[in-house]
Design an enzyme around this catalytic site. Structure first.
Site, PDB file in Angstrom:
ATOM      1  N   TYR A 194      -1.909  11.468   4.323  1.00 51.50           N
ATOM      2  CA  TYR A 194      -2.060  12.605   3.415  1.00 51.50           C
ATOM      3  C   TYR A 194      -3.194  12.375   2.441  1.00 51.50           C
ATOM      4  O   TYR A 194      -3.724  11.261   2.335  1.00 51.50           O
ATOM      5  CB  TYR A 194      -0.749  12.866   2.663  1.00 51.50           C
ATOM      6  CG  TYR A 194      -0.442  11.888   1.539  1.00 51.50           C
ATOM      7  CD1 TYR A 194      -0.039  10.588   1.817  1.00 51.50           C
ATOM      8  CD2 TYR A 194      -0.566  12.257   0.200  1.00 51.50           C
ATOM      9  CE1 TYR A 194       0.247   9.694   0.784  1.00 51.50           C
ATOM     10  CE2 TYR A 194      -0.280  11.372  -0.831  1.00 51.50           C
ATOM     11  CZ  TYR A 194       0.119  10.098  -0.537  1.00 51.50           C
ATOM     12  OH  TYR A 194       0.389   9.208  -1.550  1.00 51.50           O
ATOM     13  N   ARG A 238     -11.921   9.497   3.249  1.00 52.53           N
ATOM     14  CA  ARG A 238     -10.769   8.588   3.293  1.00 52.53           C
ATOM     15  C   ARG A 238      -9.730   9.084   4.303  1.00 52.53           C
ATOM     16  O   ARG A 238      -9.120   8.277   5.015  1.00 52.53           O
ATOM     17  CB  ARG A 238     -10.136   8.445   1.905  1.00 52.53           C
ATOM     18  CG  ARG A 238      -8.995   7.421   1.903  1.00 52.53           C
ATOM     19  CD  ARG A 238      -8.477   7.129   0.503  1.00 52.53           C
ATOM     20  NE  ARG A 238      -7.857   8.302  -0.093  1.00 52.53           N
ATOM     21  CZ  ARG A 238      -7.426   8.367  -1.349  1.00 52.53           C
ATOM     22  NH1 ARG A 238      -7.555   7.319  -2.155  1.00 52.53           N
ATOM     23  NH2 ARG A 238      -6.876   9.459  -1.813  1.00 52.53           N
ATOM     24  N   ARG A 275      11.746  12.218  20.261  1.00 53.33           N
ATOM     25  CA  ARG A 275      11.714  10.970  19.488  1.00 53.33           C
ATOM     26  C   ARG A 275      11.560   9.752  20.390  1.00 53.33           C
ATOM     27  O   ARG A 275      12.382   9.510  21.278  1.00 53.33           O
ATOM     28  CB  ARG A 275      12.984  10.842  18.646  1.00 53.33           C
ATOM     29  CG  ARG A 275      12.939   9.655  17.693  1.00 53.33           C
ATOM     30  CD  ARG A 275      14.163   9.595  16.778  1.00 53.33           C
ATOM     31  NE  ARG A 275      14.022   8.494  15.835  1.00 53.33           N
ATOM     32  CZ  ARG A 275      14.332   7.231  16.120  1.00 53.33           C
ATOM     33  NH1 ARG A 275      14.799   6.911  17.320  1.00 53.33           N
ATOM     34  NH2 ARG A 275      14.155   6.277  15.212  1.00 53.33           N
ATOM     35  N   HIS A 297       9.401   5.745  19.820  1.00 47.61           N
ATOM     36  CA  HIS A 297       8.505   5.036  18.913  1.00 47.61           C
ATOM     37  C   HIS A 297       7.057   5.022  19.394  1.00 47.61           C
ATOM     38  O   HIS A 297       6.136   5.121  18.599  1.00 47.61           O
ATOM     39  CB  HIS A 297       8.985   3.598  18.683  1.00 47.61           C
ATOM     40  CG  HIS A 297      10.233   3.522  17.844  1.00 47.61           C
ATOM     41  ND1 HIS A 297      11.444   4.012  18.259  1.00 47.61           N
ATOM     42  CD2 HIS A 297      10.431   3.017  16.605  1.00 47.61           C
ATOM     43  CE1 HIS A 297      12.351   3.824  17.310  1.00 47.61           C
ATOM     44  NE2 HIS A 297      11.761   3.214  16.290  1.00 47.61           N
ATOM     45  N   LYS A 315      -3.574   5.681   3.625  1.00 50.16           N
ATOM     46  CA  LYS A 315      -2.783   6.596   2.786  1.00 50.16           C
ATOM     47  C   LYS A 315      -1.710   7.293   3.623  1.00 50.16           C
ATOM     48  O   LYS A 315      -1.812   8.482   3.938  1.00 50.16           O
ATOM     49  CB  LYS A 315      -3.704   7.605   2.090  1.00 50.16           C
ATOM     50  CG  LYS A 315      -3.067   8.265   0.875  1.00 50.16           C
ATOM     51  CD  LYS A 315      -4.096   8.927   0.013  1.00 50.16           C
ATOM     52  CE  LYS A 315      -3.514   9.737  -1.123  1.00 50.16           C
ATOM     53  NZ  LYS A 315      -2.646   9.004  -2.036  1.00 50.16           N
ATOM     54  N   GLU A 337      -1.112  -2.322  -7.921  1.00 50.15           N
ATOM     55  CA  GLU A 337      -1.449  -0.943  -8.292  1.00 50.15           C
ATOM     56  C   GLU A 337      -0.184  -0.238  -8.738  1.00 50.15           C
ATOM     57  O   GLU A 337       0.912  -0.807  -8.664  1.00 50.15           O
ATOM     58  CB  GLU A 337      -2.106  -0.200  -7.130  1.00 50.15           C
ATOM     59  CG  GLU A 337      -1.218  -0.048  -5.921  1.00 50.15           C
ATOM     60  CD  GLU A 337      -1.898   0.679  -4.753  1.00 50.15           C
ATOM     61  OE1 GLU A 337      -2.846   1.441  -4.964  1.00 50.15           O
ATOM     62  OE2 GLU A 337      -1.438   0.467  -3.612  1.00 50.15           O
ATOM     63  N   LEU A 350      -4.571   0.835  -2.352  1.00 53.72           N
ATOM     64  CA  LEU A 350      -5.278   2.004  -1.854  1.00 53.72           C
ATOM     65  C   LEU A 350      -6.602   2.104  -2.608  1.00 53.72           C
ATOM     66  O   LEU A 350      -6.625   1.966  -3.837  1.00 53.72           O
ATOM     67  CB  LEU A 350      -4.454   3.273  -2.107  1.00 53.72           C
ATOM     68  CG  LEU A 350      -5.117   4.549  -1.605  1.00 53.72           C
ATOM     69  CD1 LEU A 350      -4.997   4.654  -0.085  1.00 53.72           C
ATOM     70  CD2 LEU A 350      -4.503   5.782  -2.249  1.00 53.72           C
TER      71      LEU A 350
HETATM   72  N1  PDD Z   1      -1.541   9.034  -5.116  1.00 49.63           N
HETATM   73  N2  PDD Z   1      -2.567   4.064  -5.190  1.00 49.63           N
HETATM   74  C1  PDD Z   1      -1.539   4.755  -4.639  1.00 49.63           C
HETATM   75  C2  PDD Z   1      -0.402   3.990  -4.049  1.00 49.63           C
HETATM   76  C3  PDD Z   1      -1.565   6.157  -4.622  1.00 49.63           C
HETATM   77  O1  PDD Z   1      -0.558   6.830  -4.058  1.00 49.63           O
HETATM   78  C4  PDD Z   1      -2.655   6.851  -5.231  1.00 49.63           C
HETATM   79  C5  PDD Z   1      -2.740   8.351  -5.237  1.00 49.63           C
HETATM   80  C6  PDD Z   1      -3.690   6.088  -5.797  1.00 49.63           C
HETATM   81  C7  PDD Z   1      -4.891   6.737  -6.436  1.00 49.63           C
HETATM   82  O2  PDD Z   1      -5.711   7.338  -5.483  1.00 49.63           O
HETATM   83  P1  PDD Z   1      -6.620   8.608  -5.838  1.00 49.63           P
HETATM   84  O3  PDD Z   1      -7.458   8.235  -6.993  1.00 49.63           O
HETATM   85  O4  PDD Z   1      -7.399   8.838  -4.607  1.00 49.63           O
HETATM   86  O5  PDD Z   1      -5.672   9.740  -6.172  1.00 49.63           O
HETATM   87  C8  PDD Z   1      -3.619   4.702  -5.744  1.00 49.63           C
HETATM   88  C9  PDD Z   1      -1.492  10.476  -5.041  1.00 49.63           C
HETATM   89  C10 PDD Z   1      -2.084  11.151  -6.212  1.00 49.63           C
HETATM   90  C11 PDD Z   1      -0.061  10.884  -4.751  1.00 49.63           C
HETATM   91  O6  PDD Z   1       0.565  10.212  -3.950  1.00 49.63           O
HETATM   92  O7  PDD Z   1       0.398  11.897  -5.285  1.00 49.63           O
END
Ligand code: PDD
Length: 288
Positions: A33, A52, A100, A102, A149, A182, A207
């Site tokens: 996403y 990304r 379903r 895997h 992501k 993070e 991330l």
């Molecule tokens: N999340 N680290 C994680 C684990 C994240 O889920 C996000 C963003 C970031 C920051 O990434 P960016 O600057 O590209 O938004 C870092 C989004 C906002 C969410 O899950 O809603």
């Protein structure tokens, strides 16, 4: 006016928007996403977000559900149809619908795509940033590929819930060696006593946030030095300023860690300066 979502080629009422029960995103979290900020009618840093997305899809060997150009049009259209001037646009691509199993489905199974948009009040965010937020820390318990992501966010969900139940706004993942990874949905930064901005290097341990990348551009513009390196929780507690970055918060000051006041308990001047110029420095794509 009803909210509208985009689901696999169709604009549908948000309340009726659905994917099949055997969508692999639903059954295996087999999908990725993106969340982009929408500010003053512009999509912020769309090129970096879609780059990304491309990387996430490649890493998981999921195809693009449509061309990049068509995806940009659909994103803009969803924002437009929902009259979003400030808020966010969310898009999710999964490996598609199949019985379903895997292992990957047959090659003809098309990836699923969903796009939604929602409004946010920039004044509420600014008010939050004026006060700063509190965070708790939790032990890192995620897989090694958090640089992708994916929609597999259960540890992040549990960490955020734990924060809420502790009366805090957010949570940070801390490695076994005490270094800060993070936030549950953001990257973490500190400003040292010598005014150096420090954020963890973007290896596979975090991330590579788009806001993080653009904040590095902002720092350059403001003449601030940036170091991408590990830093410990102890260093964060002792820093001049602490803040977190994400598309939904831009730069959000942190004033309390695990119940202890940090950075004098107030948002700092560097974080404020970054917030003030971020929009000017970021790439902006018109939606209306
Ligand atoms: N999340 N680290 C994680 C684990 C994240 O889920 C996000 C963003 C970031 C920051 O990434 P960016 O600057 O590209 O938004 C870092 C989004 C906002 C969410 O899950 O809603």
């Amino acid at each position: 006016m009803p909210r509208i979502a985009y689901v696999n080629g169709r604009y549908v009422k948000h309340r009726d928007a659905a994917v099949h029960v055997e969508d692999r995103g639903y059954q295996f979290a087999d999908g990725v996403y993106e969340v982009c900020e929408v500010a003053r009618g512009f999509i912020v840093d769309m090129t970096r977000h879609l780059d990304r997305l491309d990387r996430s899809l490649r890493e998981l060997r999921i195809g693009w559900p449509m061309s990049r150009a068509a995806l940009q049009i659909a994103m803009t259209e969803v924002i437009r149809r929902n009259l979003v001037r400030d808020g966010l646009v969310y898009l999710q691509v999964t490996r598609g619908v199949a019985p379903r199993d895997h292992v990957f489905p047959a090659a003809h199974v098309k990836p699923s795509i969903v796009i939604t948009a929602k409004r946010a009040d920039p004044r509420a965010l600014a008010a939050k940033a004026e006060k700063g937020i509190s965070i708790i820390t939790v032990r890192e318990n995620r897989w090694e590929r958090v640089d992708i992501k994916t929609v597999g966010l259960l540890p992040n969900v549990l960490a955020r819930q734990q924060a809420k139940e502790a009366g805090a706004h957010d949570a940070w993942f801390i490695d076994a060696d005490g270094s800060v990874k993070e936030g549950a949905a953001s990257n973490v930064w500190i400003v040292t006593k010598d005014n150096v901005l420090v954020t963890r290097q973007a290896d596979t341990g975090i991330l590579r946030g788009i806001t993080r990348t653009t904040v590095i551009d902002v720092a350059r513009k403001l003449g601030l030095s940036v170091e991408e390196r590990d830093f410990s929780l102890a260093e964060a507690k002792d820093a001049k300023e602490v803040f977190m970055t994400s598309a939904t918060t831009i730069a959000m000051p942190v004033v309390s860690i695990d119940g202890h006041s940090v950075a004098n308990g107030h948002p700092g001047a560097t974080t404020d300066a970054i917030r003030a110029v971020f929009f000017d420095v970021a790439e902006k794509t018109r939606t209306h």
